[in-house]
Design a protein around this motif. Structure first.
Motif, mmCIF file in Angstrom:
data_model
loop_
_atom_site.group_PDB
_atom_site.id
_atom_site.type_symbol
_atom_site.label_atom_id
_atom_site.label_comp_id
_atom_site.label_asym_id
_atom_site.label_seq_id
_atom_site.Cartn_x
_atom_site.Cartn_y
_atom_site.Cartn_z
ATOM 1 N N LEU A 111 63.698 46.314 10.784
ATOM 2 C CA LEU A 111 62.420 45.934 10.187
ATOM 3 C C LEU A 111 62.338 46.152 8.689
ATOM 4 O O LEU A 111 61.412 45.680 8.045
ATOM 5 N N GLY A 112 63.290 46.882 8.122
ATOM 6 C CA GLY A 112 63.254 47.091 6.683
ATOM 7 C C GLY A 112 62.704 48.446 6.306
ATOM 8 O O GLY A 112 62.347 49.262 7.152
ATOM 9 N N GLU A 113 62.605 48.670 4.995
ATOM 10 C CA GLU A 113 62.260 49.986 4.481
ATOM 11 C C GLU A 113 60.839 50.405 4.839
ATOM 12 O O GLU A 113 60.595 51.515 5.249
ATOM 13 N N GLN A 114 59.867 49.492 4.678
ATOM 14 C CA GLN A 114 58.483 49.834 4.994
ATOM 15 C C GLN A 114 57.840 48.693 5.778
ATOM 16 O O GLN A 114 57.067 47.909 5.241
ATOM 17 N N PRO A 115 58.177 48.562 7.046
ATOM 18 C CA PRO A 115 57.616 47.458 7.828
ATOM 19 C C PRO A 115 56.113 47.625 8.007
ATOM 20 O O PRO A 115 55.623 48.721 8.235
ATOM 21 N N LYS A 116 55.397 46.536 7.844
ATOM 22 C CA LYS A 116 53.950 46.563 8.029
ATOM 23 C C LYS A 116 53.617 45.753 9.273
ATOM 24 O O LYS A 116 53.545 44.526 9.232
ATOM 25 N N LEU A 117 53.476 46.426 10.390
ATOM 26 C CA LEU A 117 53.229 45.760 11.652
ATOM 27 C C LEU A 117 51.751 45.402 11.757
ATOM 28 O O LEU A 117 50.874 46.239 11.533
ATOM 29 N N SER A 118 51.463 44.163 12.098
ATOM 30 C CA SER A 118 50.075 43.747 12.285
ATOM 31 C C SER A 118 49.508 44.413 13.528
ATOM 32 O O SER A 118 50.248 44.867 14.406
ATOM 33 N N HIS A 119 48.189 44.449 13.611
ATOM 34 C CA HIS A 119 47.575 45.042 14.789
ATOM 35 C C HIS A 119 47.832 44.194 16.035
ATOM 36 O O HIS A 119 47.907 44.716 17.145
ATOM 37 N N GLU A 120 47.997 42.873 15.855
ATOM 38 C CA GLU A 120 48.377 42.038 16.995
ATOM 39 C C GLU A 120 49.746 42.440 17.526
ATOM 40 O O GLU A 120 49.955 42.519 18.748
ATOM 41 N N MET A 121 50.706 42.713 16.615
ATOM 42 C CA MET A 121 52.047 43.114 17.043
ATOM 43 C C MET A 121 52.013 44.474 17.740
ATOM 44 O O MET A 121 52.687 44.691 18.746
ATOM 45 N N LEU A 122 51.221 45.399 17.198
ATOM 46 C CA LEU A 122 51.123 46.718 17.811
ATOM 47 C C LEU A 122 50.526 46.631 19.220
ATOM 48 O O LEU A 122 50.969 47.316 20.144
ATOM 49 N N LEU A 123 49.534 45.779 19.380
ATOM 50 C CA LEU A 123 48.876 45.645 20.684
ATOM 51 C C LEU A 123 49.789 45.015 21.729
ATOM 52 O O LEU A 123 49.550 45.156 22.935
ATOM 53 N N ALA A 124 50.836 44.336 21.287
ATOM 54 C CA ALA A 124 51.766 43.725 22.231
ATOM 55 C C ALA A 124 52.427 44.765 23.130
ATOM 56 O O ALA A 124 52.867 44.447 24.241
ATOM 57 N N SER A 125 52.457 46.032 22.674
ATOM 58 C CA SER A 125 53.095 47.087 23.474
ATOM 59 C C SER A 125 52.313 47.426 24.735
ATOM 60 O O SER A 125 52.846 48.058 25.647
ATOM 61 N N VAL A 126 51.040 47.026 24.790
ATOM 62 C CA VAL A 126 50.232 47.309 25.986
ATOM 63 C C VAL A 126 49.642 46.038 26.591
ATOM 64 O O VAL A 126 48.901 46.118 27.575
ATOM 65 N N SER A 127 49.959 44.888 26.042
ATOM 66 C CA SER A 127 49.275 43.656 26.434
ATOM 67 C C SER A 127 49.569 43.216 27.864
ATOM 68 O O SER A 127 48.805 42.433 28.440
ATOM 69 N N THR A 128 50.660 43.702 28.443
ATOM 70 C CA THR A 128 51.010 43.293 29.819
ATOM 71 C C THR A 128 50.740 44.393 30.840
ATOM 72 O O THR A 128 51.156 44.279 31.991
ATOM 73 N N ARG A 129 50.022 45.435 30.423
ATOM 74 C CA ARG A 129 49.755 46.545 31.332
ATOM 75 C C ARG A 129 48.294 46.526 31.779
ATOM 76 O O ARG A 129 47.395 46.241 30.983
ATOM 77 N N PRO A 130 48.018 46.829 33.035
ATOM 78 C CA PRO A 130 46.637 46.800 33.526
ATOM 79 C C PRO A 130 45.823 47.966 32.995
ATOM 80 O O PRO A 130 46.370 49.001 32.601
ATOM 81 N N LEU A 131 44.505 47.774 32.994
ATOM 82 C CA LEU A 131 43.613 48.868 32.623
ATOM 83 C C LEU A 131 43.692 49.972 33.668
ATOM 84 O O LEU A 131 43.915 49.710 34.854
ATOM 85 N N GLN A 132 43.466 51.210 33.231
ATOM 86 C CA GLN A 132 43.527 52.332 34.161
ATOM 87 C C GLN A 132 42.203 52.545 34.882
ATOM 88 O O GLN A 132 42.154 53.247 35.885
ATOM 89 N N PHE A 133 41.129 51.947 34.362
ATOM 90 C CA PHE A 133 39.821 52.003 35.024
ATOM 91 C C PHE A 133 38.937 50.929 34.386
ATOM 92 O O PHE A 133 39.275 50.368 33.326
ATOM 93 N N GLU A 134 37.814 50.644 34.995
ATOM 94 C CA GLU A 134 36.880 49.684 34.438
ATOM 95 C C GLU A 134 36.314 50.226 33.122
ATOM 96 O O GLU A 134 35.987 51.419 33.029
ATOM 97 N N PRO A 135 36.208 49.392 32.092
ATOM 98 C CA PRO A 135 35.693 49.873 30.801
ATOM 99 C C PRO A 135 34.372 50.623 30.944
ATOM 100 O O PRO A 135 33.467 50.186 31.654
ATOM 101 N N GLY A 136 34.317 51.777 30.291
ATOM 102 C CA GLY A 136 33.118 52.607 30.322
ATOM 103 C C GLY A 136 33.045 53.563 31.482
ATOM 104 O O GLY A 136 32.137 54.407 31.531
ATOM 105 N N GLN A 137 34.010 53.491 32.424
ATOM 106 C CA GLN A 137 33.942 54.297 33.641
ATOM 107 C C GLN A 137 34.895 55.490 33.649
ATOM 108 O O GLN A 137 35.066 56.122 34.682
ATOM 109 N N GLY A 138 35.510 55.795 32.533
ATOM 110 C CA GLY A 138 36.435 56.917 32.480
ATOM 111 C C GLY A 138 36.847 57.208 31.058
ATOM 112 O O GLY A 138 36.263 56.673 30.105
ATOM 113 N N TYR A 139 37.846 58.044 30.914
ATOM 114 C CA TYR A 139 38.361 58.418 29.595
ATOM 115 C C TYR A 139 39.881 58.424 29.654
ATOM 116 O O TYR A 139 40.476 59.034 30.553
#
Length: 372
Positions: free
Chosen positions: A157-185
């Motif tokens: 990636l080079g000396e100082q890679p600047k990863l977009s937030h879309e790229m960072l979110l790709a690390s969890v984009s295929t994983r299911p939620l652990q609970f319904e939003p607002g129903q846990g922590y």
């Protein structure tokens, strides 16, 4: 009162002050000894602790030689302490009328449900994200993997890679939620990547510039940065213990890595100043601070301490009192930040060993420095 009585009173006051100073010096020496012993027993090469009591007296403790010139200041990675800065940014953008914390994310990111193959997040709000109640999973790799992954990432990636937030979110984009939003922590960096992406879409500006324009710049936090080292500052080293040996991985980490969830570097003085601005109303007004610290009870930490979470900031009971702040972890470094919003008592610890937590030594130093 006679002249002799006045003289006796003055002498008594001098004796009391001298005794108080001697007691304080003894506490500081004991704290330094405990700090060094703790670092040596865990093979921490370099660490800094900074304490401010309720009277404003400052104490600086070091283990190891930072190698600083007389005019240089040490800066350390804040890791997840960055989340509080991101939450403050969100509150400032709300104050400016740019976005709302309770508006569905789909308003700002229309394609959000296409971004996640196993989760529907269109109706989730920034408030839900920043209190870690979206259901997004915790995603970090095991710590020992950093020593092998980061050098490869540097090469690719080079000396100082600047990863977009879309790229960072790709690390969890295929994983299911652990609970319904607002129903846990569930603590997750992805919550803050997604919150920052919403801020970027709402304003049309990059997160880095938003943070500089609305938080770092106005507060004159000149020793706090996402990327290049500020003038007069030097980044401190990073280490991991691999196969029983302390491995120096300085230069393998990536400035800005994690960005809105954990990318900032700062000095102890800047982080303490940030604490002061938070608690005295200079940074957020009363309503904003109440939003930031609307803590949701999350039960206990893994070590059994009482704990609750607001917007990018936590509240933890240390055995004597509740203190606000956050802990941080980055490849090869650890950070701890706690402050009492009522008295101003503050403790900051930075360590150059990424595999060693700081809550234990933090509690121990507080007991010593409080004279308990």
């Amino acid at each position: 009162m006679t002249h002799a009585s006045r003289l006796a009173l003055i002498c008594l006051l001098i004796l009391c002050l001298s005794a108080g100073e001697a007691q304080a010096e003894a506490l500081y020496r004991e704290a330094q000894q405990r700090f060094s012993q703790w670092c040596e027993s865990r093979e921490v090469p370099l660490a800094e602790a900074f304490y401010v009591d309720s009277s404003g007296t400052q104490v600086s403790l070091w283990h190891g030689d930072p190698g600083l010139a007389d005019d240089e200041v040490a800066i350390w990675p804040l890791g997840s302490i960055t989340k509080c800065f991101t939450a403050v940014l969100a509150l400032e953008l709300k104050e400016a009328g740019t976005l709302e914390l309770d508006t569905p994310l789909a308003t700002y990111i229309p394609e959000i449900d296409d971004m996640f193959s196993e989760a529907e997040l269109g109706n989730v709000t920034l408030r839900t994200l920043m209190s870690h109640r979206s259901g997004l999973p915790y995603h970090l790799a095991r710590e020992e993997h950093y020593a092998f992954v980061l050098p490869a990432a540097r090469l690719l990636l080079g000396e100082q890679p600047k990863l977009s937030h879309e790229m960072l979110l790709a690390s969890v984009s295929t994983r299911p939620l652990q609970f319904e939003p607002g129903q846990g922590y569930q603590y997750s960096n992805a919550n803050f990547w997604l919150a920052a992406l919403a801020m970027e879409r709402a304003t049309g500006r990059d997160y880095d510039w938003l943070l500089l324009e609305h938080v770092l710049g106005p507060l004159e936090l000149a020793q706090t940065t996402l990327w290049e080292e500020p003038w007069g500052c030097r980044r401190m080293p990073a280490h991991y213990i691999v196969n029983g040996e302390v491995l120096d991985i300085s230069g393998w980490d990536m400035p800005g890595m994690g960005r809105s969830a954990g990318g900032l570097y700062a000095s102890t003085q800047d982080l303490w100043y940030f604490s002061e601005l938070l608690r005295d109303g200079s940074l957020l007004d009363e309503t904003q601070f109440a939003e930031l610290t609307d803590f949701i009870d999350t039960g206990q930490t893994a070590n059994g301490e009482a704990y609750s979470y607001g917007l990018g900031i936590s509240q933890r009971f240390d055995g004597q009192r509740w203190m606000y702040g956050h802990n941080g972890t980055t490849p090869g470094n650890r950070a701890l930040w706690r402050f009492d919003p009522e008295t101003g008592e503050t403790l900051i610890i930075f360590s150059s060993l990424g595999s060693q937590g700081l809550n234990g030594i933090g509690d121990e130093l507080l007991k010593v420095l409080r004279g308990e």
